[in-house]
Write a protein that holds these residues in place. Structure first.
Motif, PDB file in Angstrom:
ATOM      1  N   ILE A   1       0.828  -1.211   0.000  1.00 35.29           N
ATOM      2  CA  ILE A   1       0.000   0.000   0.000  1.00 35.29           C
ATOM      3  C   ILE A   1       0.857   1.253   0.000  1.00 35.29           C
ATOM      4  O   ILE A   1       0.602   2.210  -0.747  1.00 35.29           O
ATOM      5  CB  ILE A   1      -0.957   0.004   1.209  1.00 35.29           C
ATOM      6  CG1 ILE A   1      -1.899  -1.207   1.166  1.00 35.29           C
ATOM      7  CG2 ILE A   1      -1.730   1.311   1.271  1.00 35.29           C
ATOM      8  CD1 ILE A   1      -2.835  -1.257  -0.013  1.00 35.29           C
ATOM      9  N   ALA A   2       1.890   1.279   0.833  1.00 39.85           N
ATOM     10  CA  ALA A   2       2.759   2.464   0.893  1.00 39.85           C
ATOM     11  C   ALA A   2       3.455   2.697  -0.440  1.00 39.85           C
ATOM     12  O   ALA A   2       3.632   3.839  -0.873  1.00 39.85           O
ATOM     13  CB  ALA A   2       3.790   2.310   2.013  1.00 39.85           C
ATOM     14  N   GLY A   3       3.849   1.611  -1.100  1.00 41.19           N
ATOM     15  CA  GLY A   3       4.534   1.728  -2.388  1.00 41.19           C
ATOM     16  C   GLY A   3       3.631   2.246  -3.493  1.00 41.19           C
ATOM     17  O   GLY A   3       4.118   2.773  -4.491  1.00 41.19           O
TER      18      GLY A   3
ATOM     19  N   ARG B   1      -0.453   8.195   5.526  1.00 39.76           N
ATOM     20  CA  ARG B   1       0.277   7.338   6.456  1.00 39.76           C
ATOM     21  C   ARG B   1      -0.279   5.924   6.350  1.00 39.76           C
ATOM     22  O   ARG B   1      -1.497   5.720   6.225  1.00 39.76           O
ATOM     23  CB  ARG B   1       0.143   7.850   7.890  1.00 39.76           C
ATOM     24  CG  ARG B   1       0.760   9.225   8.121  1.00 39.76           C
ATOM     25  CD  ARG B   1       0.895   9.526   9.603  1.00 39.76           C
ATOM     26  NE  ARG B   1       1.888   8.640  10.226  1.00 39.76           N
ATOM     27  CZ  ARG B   1       3.183   8.927  10.318  1.00 39.76           C
ATOM     28  NH1 ARG B   1       3.663  10.060   9.814  1.00 39.76           N
ATOM     29  NH2 ARG B   1       4.022   8.084  10.889  1.00 39.76           N
ATOM     30  N   VAL B   2       0.593   4.929   6.412  1.00 44.22           N
ATOM     31  CA  VAL B   2       0.200   3.523   6.289  1.00 44.22           C
ATOM     32  C   VAL B   2       0.759   2.777   7.493  1.00 44.22           C
ATOM     33  O   VAL B   2       1.909   2.984   7.878  1.00 44.22           O
ATOM     34  CB  VAL B   2       0.730   2.899   4.980  1.00 44.22           C
ATOM     35  CG1 VAL B   2       0.157   1.501   4.794  1.00 44.22           C
ATOM     36  CG2 VAL B   2       0.382   3.777   3.776  1.00 44.22           C
ATOM     37  N   GLY B   3      -0.066   1.931   8.099  1.00 40.97           N
ATOM     38  CA  GLY B   3       0.419   1.256   9.296  1.00 40.97           C
ATOM     39  C   GLY B   3      -0.394   0.033   9.656  1.00 40.97           C
ATOM     40  O   GLY B   3      -1.221  -0.448   8.876  1.00 40.97           O
ATOM     41  N   SER B   4      -0.149  -0.453  10.861  1.00 42.12           N
ATOM     42  CA  SER B   4      -0.773  -1.689  11.329  1.00 42.12           C
ATOM     43  C   SER B   4      -1.847  -1.385  12.352  1.00 42.12           C
ATOM     44  O   SER B   4      -1.631  -0.661  13.313  1.00 42.12           O
ATOM     45  CB  SER B   4       0.279  -2.614  11.952  1.00 42.12           C
ATOM     46  OG  SER B   4       0.947  -1.975  13.026  1.00 42.12           O
ATOM     47  N   GLY B   5      -3.007  -1.961  12.107  1.00 42.61           N
ATOM     48  CA  GLY B   5      -4.086  -1.797  13.067  1.00 42.61           C
ATOM     49  C   GLY B   5      -4.653  -3.129  13.511  1.00 42.61           C
ATOM     50  O   GLY B   5      -5.831  -3.371  13.392  1.00 42.61           O
ATOM     51  N   GLY B   6      -3.845  -4.015  14.083  1.00 44.71           N
ATOM     52  CA  GLY B   6      -2.434  -3.776  14.325  1.00 44.71           C
ATOM     53  C   GLY B   6      -1.634  -5.025  14.108  1.00 44.71           C
ATOM     54  O   GLY B   6      -2.120  -6.051  13.640  1.00 44.71           O
ATOM     55  N   ILE B   7      -0.390  -4.941  14.517  1.00 48.80           N
ATOM     56  CA  ILE B   7       0.444  -6.135  14.678  1.00 48.80           C
ATOM     57  C   ILE B   7       0.089  -6.755  16.033  1.00 48.80           C
ATOM     58  O   ILE B   7       0.180  -6.101  17.066  1.00 48.80           O
ATOM     59  CB  ILE B   7       1.938  -5.774  14.643  1.00 48.80           C
ATOM     60  CG1 ILE B   7       2.344  -5.332  13.237  1.00 48.80           C
ATOM     61  CG2 ILE B   7       2.805  -6.948  15.110  1.00 48.80           C
ATOM     62  CD1 ILE B   7       2.263  -6.430  12.186  1.00 48.80           C
TER      63      ILE B   7
END
Length: 339
Positions: A69-71, A77-83
């Motif tokens: 997604i970030a690429g 902002r792209v992240g984990s929701g969650g790890i």
């Protein structure tokens, strides 16, 4: 007129739901398409969940999806929701997100939770000692922070790709437990009120009252999650929501299936939607026209006082889903203008 005195960022929680008659590959392509459009709509973050052994959810290799997604986006902002940290080694998490943070500077978030994101049998298959890791959750969060510290360059065990890389940590919760962790560590806190609203206000009170300023955060920061299914008319939104009703029925009965196409809201489905257990789980599911969703969202923001709102949706047709997120973006822009 809103009583809020500040603008509220709005974000997306993506589960990469797999629709019937579709494929995992197409699901990922739809996720990227949504992220690209959400970026233009003014969404702040695009977070990916972690679930395992569920045919209806494809977000299992979370860090890999974040990179995809970030690429394919530029600024969101792209992240984990969650790890789900007990499923993983803190060192490996630091290496993965240190890599992501170096590839996409200033755009990666690391949300950490302690739930398994699956059933207990699968959780044991992922990591046989995970229950020990659950109890060590606060310590393992600190381990990850240490790996990201530039000072860790003198340690015997290092995540060299993470040292000095800026990747903010968020604590996720669906009960009061993680509120204590987030408050004590002075970290931002995201609550899963989109499916577990029962302890939302108690958790927020714990977090606000026990928050200790840290080098990461000088005052509390909260994210509240909601479900939104918005359409041009109330009737259209109700029809689209039958996908969510059938999905949650599968969750409640243990008969989880692919995301099903919407139908007309039958008497049987209305009965399911009116079930007390369903109502409790989806207290913050805002379904309706733009005006209806706006009224419910404004009430949620004023009642909770959260700093940011994050939206999840289970909508079968990608076009309906994008339209729903477009409507919600307009809702938030109007509410923020009023504030």
């Amino acid at each position: 007129m809103s009583k809020r005195k500040r603008s509220t960022p709005y974000s997306i929680l993506e589960l990469a739901s797999v629709a019937a008659q579709s494929t995992v590959q197409k699901t990922f392509e739809n996720s990227l398409d949504l992220a690209q459009k959400a970026e233009k709509m003014g969404y702040n973050r695009f977070w990916l969940a972690e679930h395992h052994n569920m045919i209806s959810i494809a977000s299992s290799a979370t860090s890999v999806l974040i990179g995809y997604i970030a690429g394919g986006t530029e600024k969101i902002r792209v992240g984990s929701g969650g790890i789900m940290l007990p499923n993983h080694s803190p060192l490996i998490v630091a290496e993965q997100f240190g890599t992501l943070g170096s590839l996409y500077p200033g755009r990666i978030d690391l949300g950490l939770g302690r739930a398994p994101g699956t059933d207990q049998v699968t959780a044991h298959a992922i990591r046989s000692d995970r229950m020990q890791a659950v109890h060590k959750f606060p310590e393992e969060v600190s381990e990850i922070q240490q790996y990201f510290s530039a000072a860790n360059s003198r340690a015997k065990v290092r995540a060299t790709v993470a040292e000095g890389v800026e990747v903010p940590v968020y604590i996720l919760g669906s009960s009061t437990d993680s509120a204590h962790v987030a408050a004590e560590k002075g970290l931002p806190y995201a609550f899963a009120s989109h499916f577990a609203p029962a302890q939302l206000f108690e958790a927020l009170n714990i977090y606000y009252n026990k928050f200790t300023p840290s080098k990461y955060l000088d005052k509390p920061y909260t994210i509240g999650c909601i479900n939104v299914i918005a359409a041009n008319t109330s009737e259209k939104a109700e029809d689209i929501s039958t996908t969510l009703v059938r999905l949650m029925l599968g969750v409640m009965t243990g008969d989880i299936d692919y995301m099903q196409p919407p139908t007309k809201m039958t008497a049987e489905l209305k009965e399911v939607a009116a079930n007390p257990a369903f109502q409790r789980m989806l207290k913050y599911a805002f379904i309706g026209s733009k005006a209806e969703v706006k009224q419910k969202t404004e009430a949620f923001l004023e009642e909770t006082g959260v700093n940011e709102v994050m939206v999840a949706s289970h909508i079968y047709d990608p076009r309906d889903r994008i339209n729903s997120y477009q409507i919600f973006s307009e809702v938030m822009q109007e509410l923020n203008k009023d504030s």
